[in-house]
Design a protein around this motif. Structure first.
Motif, short mmCIF file in Angstrom:
data_model
loop_
_atom_site.label_atom_id
_atom_site.label_comp_id
_atom_site.label_asym_id
_atom_site.label_seq_id
_atom_site.Cartn_x
_atom_site.Cartn_y
_atom_site.Cartn_z
N PHE A 5 0.84 -1.20 0.00
CA PHE A 5 0.00 0.00 0.00
C PHE A 5 0.88 1.26 0.00
N PRO A 6 0.46 2.30 -0.70
CA PRO A 6 1.28 3.52 -0.73
C PRO A 6 1.51 4.13 0.65
N THR A 7 0.56 3.97 1.56
CA THR A 7 0.76 4.48 2.93
C THR A 7 1.95 3.80 3.60
N ILE A 8 2.11 2.49 3.37
CA ILE A 8 3.23 1.76 3.96
C ILE A 8 4.54 2.16 3.28
N ARG A 9 4.52 2.24 1.96
CA ARG A 9 5.74 2.64 1.24
C ARG A 9 6.17 4.06 1.62
N ILE A 10 5.19 4.94 1.81
CA ILE A 10 5.52 6.31 2.22
C ILE A 10 6.12 6.30 3.62
N SER A 11 5.55 5.52 4.52
CA SER A 11 6.08 5.47 5.89
C SER A 11 7.50 4.91 5.91
N GLN A 12 7.78 3.94 5.04
CA GLN A 12 9.14 3.39 4.94
C GLN A 12 10.09 4.39 4.31
N PHE A 13 9.60 5.12 3.34
CA PHE A 13 10.39 6.18 2.71
C PHE A 13 10.80 7.24 3.73
N ILE A 14 9.85 7.64 4.56
CA ILE A 14 10.13 8.64 5.59
C ILE A 14 11.13 8.09 6.61
N ALA A 15 10.96 6.84 7.00
CA ALA A 15 11.87 6.21 7.96
C ALA A 15 13.30 6.21 7.42
N PHE A 16 13.43 5.95 6.11
CA PHE A 16 14.75 5.97 5.48
C PHE A 16 15.34 7.38 5.51
N LEU A 17 14.53 8.39 5.15
CA LEU A 17 15.01 9.78 5.14
C LEU A 17 15.32 10.28 6.54
N TYR A 18 14.60 9.78 7.52
CA TYR A 18 14.85 10.15 8.92
C TYR A 18 16.23 9.66 9.35
N GLU A 19 16.59 8.46 8.92
CA GLU A 19 17.89 7.89 9.26
C GLU A 19 19.00 8.46 8.39
N TYR A 20 18.69 8.70 7.10
CA TYR A 20 19.70 9.15 6.14
C TYR A 20 19.17 10.35 5.35
N PRO A 21 19.14 11.53 5.97
CA PRO A 21 18.55 12.70 5.32
C PRO A 21 19.33 13.21 4.10
N PHE A 22 20.63 12.90 4.04
CA PHE A 22 21.43 13.36 2.90
C PHE A 22 21.57 12.20 1.91
N VAL A 23 20.57 12.12 1.06
CA VAL A 23 20.35 10.92 0.25
C VAL A 23 21.50 10.62 -0.70
N LEU A 24 21.95 11.61 -1.42
CA LEU A 24 22.97 11.36 -2.45
C LEU A 24 24.23 10.75 -1.86
N SER A 25 24.69 11.30 -0.74
CA SER A 25 25.91 10.76 -0.13
C SER A 25 25.69 9.33 0.36
N THR A 26 24.45 8.99 0.73
CA THR A 26 24.14 7.63 1.16
C THR A 26 24.38 6.65 0.02
N PHE A 27 24.02 7.06 -1.20
CA PHE A 27 24.23 6.23 -2.37
C PHE A 27 25.71 6.18 -2.77
#
Length: 231
Positions: A87-109
């Motif tokens: 469900f998009p609500t679950i994917r969004i919540s997981q997306f936010i959890a990822f950004l909460y842990e790793y807010p600087f996305v490009l450097s994470t990659f």
């Protein structure tokens, strides 16, 4: 994070919400959830009995005015035939959890030295509310799963690898391109209708490096009937 069904919706969401706003509120996952769910259009109809949703609505109203934001129409999100875990609500919540842990996305990659190091960063757990809800206001009996191995590998194949290759070309840094191809070679072959068809044509597929190759061949040659041009 939208995968096949909600990829376009996630793209629209990313354009409607600049990453810098989320980074400004990276010390509060509630505010990050308010911004993302609000911009995605899920907070338009609030269930008054749900304290979590009321808190999100309150936060979003303040942040929406602060940043002069316009939310998307919630109807763009597909739920219909999806399994609850997708469900998009679950994917969004997981997306936010990822950004909460790793807010600087490009450097994470870019800075992850190995595929094991990178995939571990996606072994995140969504916030407590979304561990027991698939949608707003409906408590589930069993705990909601986190991102599975298949989903993480899909993110590597369809997001991390293309990004690393594009970045390597842009910066003329071959190490990123080499890392991307190495990551593909360390993921097992994908299983889908195209790879099955190509295996029947005597292609030996051991890794995602192989399957991505035959998927490209199939799309650009087989499906377009360019057989005589295919080496």
């Amino acid at each position: 994070f939208g995968f096949q069904d909600n990829g376009e919706a996630f793209l629209a969401l990313s354009k409607a919400l600049p990453l810098k706003y989320l980074q400004k509120h990276r010390d509060s996952i509630l505010q990050m959830e308010a911004l993302v769910f609000g911009q995605a259009g899920f907070l338009e109809k609030v269930i008054e009995e749900d304290a979590y949703m009321k808190a999100l609505k309150k936060e979003y109203e303040f942040l929406k005015n602060k940043y002069q934001l316009e939310s998307l129409d919630v109807v763009m999100w597909k739920i219909g035939k999806l399994r609850p875990a997708n469900f998009p609500t679950i994917r969004i919540s997981q997306f936010i959890a990822f950004l909460y842990e790793y807010p600087f996305v490009l450097s994470t990659f870019l800075d992850s030295p190995t595929i094991i190091n990178f995939t571990r960063k996606f072994q995140i757990t969504q916030s407590p509310y979304w561990q027991w809800h698939y949608t707003f206001g409906k408590l589930t009996k069993k705990k909601v799963p986190t991102l599975g191995k298949g989903s993480i590998e899909s993110i590597v194949i369809n997001t991390a690898v293309p990004l690393l290759i594009a970045y390597g070309k842009q910066k003329q840094e071959k190490k990123y391109q080499e890392k991307a191809l190495d990551w593909l070679k360390n993921i097992k072959a994908e299983k889908n209708s195209i790879t099955k068809l190509m295996e029947e044509c005597s292609f030996e597929l051991k890794t995602a490096y192989d399957t991505q190759g035959v998927i490209e061949l199939n799309k650009n040659y087989c499906q377009k009937k360019r057989c005589l041009e295919c080496c």
